[in-house]
Design a protein around this motif. Structure first.
Motif, PDB file in Angstrom:
ATOM      1  N   THR A 675       0.831  -1.202   0.000  1.00 45.12           N
ATOM      2  CA  THR A 675       0.000   0.000   0.000  1.00 45.12           C
ATOM      3  C   THR A 675       0.865   1.252   0.000  1.00 45.12           C
ATOM      4  O   THR A 675       1.864   1.322   0.718  1.00 45.12           O
ATOM      5  CB  THR A 675      -0.902  -0.002   1.268  1.00 45.12           C
ATOM      6  OG1 THR A 675      -1.730  -1.144   1.222  1.00 45.12           O
ATOM      7  CG2 THR A 675      -1.768   1.239   1.330  1.00 45.12           C
ATOM      8  N   GLY A 676       0.476   2.166  -0.825  1.00 46.44           N
ATOM      9  CA  GLY A 676       1.157   3.454  -0.876  1.00 46.44           C
ATOM     10  C   GLY A 676       2.453   3.439  -1.657  1.00 46.44           C
ATOM     11  O   GLY A 676       3.182   4.439  -1.707  1.00 46.44           O
ATOM     12  N   GLY A 678       2.689   3.221  -4.870  1.00 42.98           N
ATOM     13  CA  GLY A 678       2.528   3.929  -6.155  1.00 42.98           C
ATOM     14  C   GLY A 678       1.873   3.121  -7.258  1.00 42.98           C
ATOM     15  O   GLY A 678       2.002   3.438  -8.443  1.00 42.98           O
ATOM     16  N   LYS A 679       1.124   2.086  -6.880  1.00 46.40           N
ATOM     17  CA  LYS A 679       0.459   1.246  -7.885  1.00 46.40           C
ATOM     18  C   LYS A 679      -0.574   2.065  -8.670  1.00 46.40           C
ATOM     19  O   LYS A 679      -0.586   2.061  -9.911  1.00 46.40           O
ATOM     20  CB  LYS A 679      -0.250   0.044  -7.205  1.00 46.40           C
ATOM     21  CG  LYS A 679       0.670  -0.902  -6.480  1.00 46.40           C
ATOM     22  CD  LYS A 679      -0.050  -2.087  -5.916  1.00 46.40           C
ATOM     23  CE  LYS A 679      -1.009  -1.727  -4.781  1.00 46.40           C
ATOM     24  NZ  LYS A 679      -0.358  -1.192  -3.561  1.00 46.40           N
ATOM     25  N   THR A 680      -1.426   2.719  -7.911  1.00 44.79           N
ATOM     26  CA  THR A 680      -2.476   3.512  -8.572  1.00 44.79           C
ATOM     27  C   THR A 680      -1.863   4.651  -9.385  1.00 44.79           C
ATOM     28  O   THR A 680      -2.336   4.966 -10.483  1.00 44.79           O
ATOM     29  CB  THR A 680      -3.455   4.067  -7.501  1.00 44.79           C
ATOM     30  OG1 THR A 680      -3.843   3.007  -6.642  1.00 44.79           O
ATOM     31  CG2 THR A 680      -4.687   4.674  -8.129  1.00 44.79           C
ATOM     32  N   TYR A 681      -0.808   5.211  -8.814  1.00 43.66           N
ATOM     33  CA  TYR A 681      -0.132   6.297  -9.549  1.00 43.66           C
ATOM     34  C   TYR A 681       0.407   5.786 -10.887  1.00 43.66           C
ATOM     35  O   TYR A 681       0.253   6.437 -11.922  1.00 43.66           O
ATOM     36  CB  TYR A 681       1.016   6.841  -8.701  1.00 43.66           C
ATOM     37  CG  TYR A 681       1.738   7.994  -9.344  1.00 43.66           C
ATOM     38  CD1 TYR A 681       1.223   9.279  -9.273  1.00 43.66           C
ATOM     39  CD2 TYR A 681       2.931   7.787 -10.032  1.00 43.66           C
ATOM     40  CE1 TYR A 681       1.885  10.340  -9.863  1.00 43.66           C
ATOM     41  CE2 TYR A 681       3.603   8.834 -10.631  1.00 43.66           C
ATOM     42  CZ  TYR A 681       3.076  10.116 -10.544  1.00 43.66           C
ATOM     43  OH  TYR A 681       3.722  11.169 -11.156  1.00 43.66           O
ATOM     44  N   SER A 771      -7.554   1.126  -2.254  1.00 50.68           N
ATOM     45  CA  SER A 771      -6.495   0.135  -2.468  1.00 50.68           C
ATOM     46  C   SER A 771      -6.815  -1.203  -1.794  1.00 50.68           C
ATOM     47  O   SER A 771      -6.063  -2.153  -1.959  1.00 50.68           O
ATOM     48  CB  SER A 771      -5.158   0.669  -1.942  1.00 50.68           C
ATOM     49  OG  SER A 771      -5.243   0.866  -0.555  1.00 50.68           O
TER      50      SER A 771
END
Ligand SMILES: Nc1ncnc2c1ncn2[C@@H]1O[C@H](COP(=O)(O)OP(=O)(O)OP(=O)(O)O)[C@@H](O)[C@H]1O
Length: 913
Positions: A675-676, A678-681, A771
């Motif tokens: 989590t956090g 940068g996957k979504t980014y 997420s």
């Protein structure tokens, strides 16, 4: 033309003046009064005031003139002075010489005119007002010369008449004198005889008785009477002769009278003729303006007319020039604009092509490099295998063949690319030249505007000057009119004086003609130069425009030709690229593992003392080192993106797989990490800096556009999330994903925004962070080959996985724990699938989770997969980082085998590996 006629007038004046001076000089001192026309005029004026008739004095015949004028009043004043005054020279000779020269000059001019281009002679010349004036002038000169000849003839007659008359008078006088003398002689004889008779008779008259006549005296008396009778007879005879002489004289007088009458009649006739000629001359003068003022007025009016005509022509020209931006020029400008926009379009398309080519080049280079790397790796692996296999059996690896093929084809591609680049540069250079031309044309237009304004200003100045001149002329005309009236009065006194005055005026006219007002001449010169400038400019402008047009059309045609070539090349490139792409992907392996290191952001720096434990090697893009517990551990992956890597750089690595989707392959790209990290980014990105999803769709549409001549495509998308093993459609809020056909990139952007919003909405409703769910964006591309009708079905799964942190670490409880367990279960299922694929097991457990189930047709054998492992570089996340990297290495070892293209021919779906 103006210059020509000005020259003609000047020549005429020069010739006339020269000959006049020469002729007058030849006359001797008597001709001095006529040397200078102006001088004659002045003298004429003074003579007029003194009441003298200058008549022929200007020809050096003052004496004759005086005697002639006196002869009419005093018949006794006749003398032979006219024979002695040296005026034997013909009066007409002097004046006719320059005129004859002028007439011959005119004939020459006419011949020249006749020999000119008939169009010019009949059209332009006839139309010229100056020529009309000149024609009038010439006809007037002709008339004038004829009149002068007639006058000279009359003069000759008059002189002859005077001579005859004087001679006759002298004869009559002599005769009279001789007859009178003879009569006197006879009378004296008669008187003496009568006296003698009287003397003889006196003795006889005495009384007869006294002395009676003597016989001798009687005889003498008889003799005397006889002689007396004889004398008387003689006297009567003389008287008869005298009478006959008188009769003769009377007859002669009658003859003379009749001859004088005849002469007088002739003179009257001549005078009548002269009068007629004078009238005609006056008429001509009125028509053509013979006097200075009239002539000047006519000339100036004609000049004015011609200037007006020229002005209107110039204005028309100027209008044409000034109208350029509005009418014809607007067309040209439109054309220019169209051409420019076309050029810009071509330029941009060229730029695009150039970019594409450079991208291709770059990719090719990268591919080349990677291929080399891969080859090295494979070779190493081969060596390893060789060592293993050497023990059992010696088998030739197939990789060699691929390597050879690539090595053989790579240089030609590079050469083609280099050629295309060179051509592009050439075209760009030409385009810049054309732009330069366009700029020059604009400059020309501006210059034309300036010239136009200049011309208008000058024309206005000329008009003002013309107006002033006209006023001056009007004044002068008034003055000259007065003078003319005076001259007419004076001319009534003497026609010769009038003739003289006319001649003076004519000379003055010539002088004026020769010495046209310098302002007018300079105006004419200026005007002519301006006209020529305008004409030259319009010619130059037209030539420049046509030249530019030609060059533009040539460049455009060349560009279109080049474009054709480029298109052809591009098609070949596409085919080659596909081929290389396939080889490249195969070489790379159909499963690619990329690692992206998240940069340390401000919010990550909250915990001070958090060291960065992940280091990347700038010389080796496939490796990274993680420091853990004082030891460094190096991980080798397909590609490692350093923290500063951009979204575009990441996508460049993914792009070949996206292209494969259009070619009919099933592709899965997923982002994995805690989590956090940068996957979504990476997958979604931000509005300003979109991630793989949006870039992949943009690339798809751009590729489809490029291939539209050969293929037709339809694209549909679906967006779902898996939360706690429950599937949700993010586009329709239903429980099962449905495909939405998309028509354009803008459309897909809207769909993606809806999906993002819904994901957030669902997350908010459930009080869950997004997420905590896996988000899947599935793009299906159906292609139809326009030539063969073959159909392809490509699928692209873009997956943003939920965070992979450990449950114990997250400290989750209750729902969170359940979430984490579900996430871990699905991620474990994904790991199992990867493990099974790696172990080339016959059974791949896709059904163990919703996630693997959904991804089975893109994740399995014959498909292409890319996993982006997102890691944090901070020390506190080192455990998660190591876990993620270990998982990545496992995935790295998976072999999906050659990818299979999903293509349907003859109604059957075939897999071509
Ligand atoms: N390469 C990067 N450059 C700049 N900012 C980044 C980068 N990667 C991640 N971030 C930022 O880090 C934060 C967390 O990233 P992101 O939400 O993408 O992580 P995540 O792995 O998707 O987390 P979750 O699983 O909780 O969704 C975001 O604010 C994101 O903008």
């Amino acid at each position: 033309m103006y210059a020509f006629y000005s020259l003609l007038v000047y020549i005429f004046y020069s010739v006339f003046k020269k000959e006049e001076e020469g002729a007058l000089e030849g006359e001797g001192p008597g001709g001095a009064t006529a040397k200078e026309p102006g001088h004659v005029s002045m003298e004429t004026g003074s003579r007029r005031r003194s009441g003298h008739t200058p008549s022929l004095r200007r020809r050096g015949c003052g004496k004759l003139s005086d005697s002639t004028s006196s002869s009419s009043s005093d018949s006794d004043g006749l003398s032979l002075s006219d024979e002695d005054d040296g005026c034997d020279e013909e009066p007409g000779v002097i004046a006719s010489t320059p005129l004859a020269a002028f007439l011959s000059f005119k004939q020459e001019a006419e011949k020249r005119k006749a020999s000119h281009d008939p169009l010019e002679a009949g059209g332009k010349v006839a139309e010229s007002p100056l020529l009309a004036v000149m024609t009038h002038l010439l006809s007037f000169l002709e008339q004038y010369s004829h009149l002068q000849q007639m006058q000279q003839q009359a003069e000759r007659y008059r002189v002859q008449l005077k001579r005859h008359r004087a001679q006759h008078r002298r004869q009559v006088k002599a005769l009279r004198a001789s007859y009178r003398q003879r009569l006197r002689d006879k009378s004296s004889v008669i008187d003496s005889l009568e006296e003698a008779i009287a003397q003889q008779q006196s003795p006889l008259l005495e009384p007869e008785g006294e002395c009676g006549p003597a016989p001798g005296a009687q005889g003498g008396l008889h003799k005397l009477v006889e002689s007396l009778c004889g004398l008387q007879g003689e006297r009567s005879q003389l008287r008869g002769e005298l009478r006959s002489l008188h009769t003769q004289l009377e007859q002669k007088d009658q003859d003379r009278h009749s001859r004088v009458q005849a002469f007088q009649q002739q003179i009257d006739e001549l005078q009548h003729c002269i009068k007629e000629r004078e009238e005609e001359l006056a008429r001509l003068r009125t028509e053509s303006g013979v006097t200075d003022s009239e002539k000047r007025v006519v000339c100036l009016l004609a000049e004015n007319e011609s200037l007006k005509q020229s002005l209107s022509v110039t204005q028309g020209l100027l209008q044409q020039l000034s109208v350029i931006p509005s009418q014809s020029s607007s067309v040209l400008l439109q054309e220019n604009e169209t051409l420019r926009s076309r050029v810009q379009q071509l330029e941009s398309s060229l730029q695009q092509r150039g970019e594409q080519l450079s991208r291709l080049e770059r990719r090719s280079e990268q591919a080349e490099w990677r291929r080399g790397e891969e080859l090295r790796r494979r070779e190493e692996r081969l060596r390893e295998l060789q060592l293993e296999l050497d023990k059992e059996r010696g088998k030739e690896p197939t990789v060699k063949y691929v390597t050879q093929t690539v090595e053989v084809e790579s240089p030609s591609t590079l050469r083609q690319l280099a050629e295309a680049k060179e051509r592009n540069e050439r075209l760009a250079e030409k385009l810049s030249n054309q732009n330069e031309k366009c700029r020059e044309l604009e400059e020309l237009l501006k210059r034309s505007d300036r010239v136009t304004a200049n011309l208008q200003h000058k024309i206005a100045a000329y008009e003002v000057e013309i107006g002033k001149l006209r006023e001056e002329l009007m004044k002068e005309i008034g003055h000259l009119e007065e003078r003319k009236e005076e001259a007419v009065k004076a001319a009534a006194e003497c026609s010769e004086h009038q003739m003289h005055s006319l001649q003076e005026q004519f000379i003055g006219l010539q002088k004026r003609l020769a010495a046209l007002p310098p302002t007018l001449r300079s105006m004419k010169t200026d005007y002519a130069s301006l006209r020529s400038q305008v004409r030259n400019f319009s010619d130059f402008y037209g030539a420049a425009l046509s030249d530019a047009k030609k060059q533009l059309s040539a460049v455009i045609s060349e560009m279109s030709e080049a474009n054709k070539d480029l298109l052809e090349k591009y098609r070949k490139e596409v085919a080659l690229r596909r081929k290389y792409h396939e080889q490249l992907v195969e070489l790379k392996g159909n499963i690619r593992v990329l690692c992206r290191v998240k940069p340390v952001l401000k919010e990550d720096q909250q915990d001070e003392g958090q060291a960065v434990v992940v280091t990347t090697d700038p010389n080796n893009e496939s490796a990274l080192t993680v420091m853990s517990k004082g030891k460094g551990r190096t991980f080798e992956l397909d590609k490692v993106f350093h923290p500063q890597a951009t979204q575009d750089e990441v996508f460049q690595e993914i792009e070949p797989l996206v292209t494969s989707c259009i070619d009919g392959y099933h592709v899965c790209i997923f982002a994995y990490g805690q989590t956090g990290s940068g996957k979504t980014y990476t997958m979604e990105g931000t509005v300003e800096n979109p991630g793989i999803n949006q870039r992949a769709l943009k690339h798809l549409f751009s590729e489809i556009e490029d291939r539209k001549d050969m293929w037709s495509y339809s694209i549909s998308v679906s967006s779902v999330e898996i939360y706690n093993e429950i599937l949700r459609d993010l586009l329709t809020a239903r429980s099962w994903a449905q495909g939405h056909e998309v028509r354009s990139f803008q459309h897909i952007k809207k769909i993606l925004a809806v999906a993002r919003r819904n994901r957030i909405t669902f997350g908010t409703q459930m009080n869950q962070h997004s997420s905590r769910s896996h988000a899947l964006l599935t793009i299906t591309v159906l292609g139809t080959d326009l030539a063969t009708g073959a159909k392809t079905t490509g699928k692209l799964n873009l997956v943003d996985l939920a965070g992979s942190e450990r449950v114990w670490k997250s400290g989750a409880e209750g729902e969170r724990l359940k979430e984490a367990q579900n996430i871990n279960r699905s991620l474990l299922a994904l790991g199992d699938v990867i493990q099974a694929l790696r172990g080339r097991q016959t059974h791949i457990p896709f059904r163990n989770s919703r996630l693997t189930y959904l991804l089975q047709d893109s994740l399995g054998k014959g498909n292409k997969t890319a996993m982006v492992v997102q890691i944090s570089s901070l020390e506190r996340n080192v455990g998660e980082t190591l876990c993620s990297l270990k998982f990545a290495q496992r995935v790295c070892k998976v072999e999906l085998g050659p990818a299979a293209r999903k293509i349907e021919t003859a109604g059957q779906c075939e897999n071509f590996s």
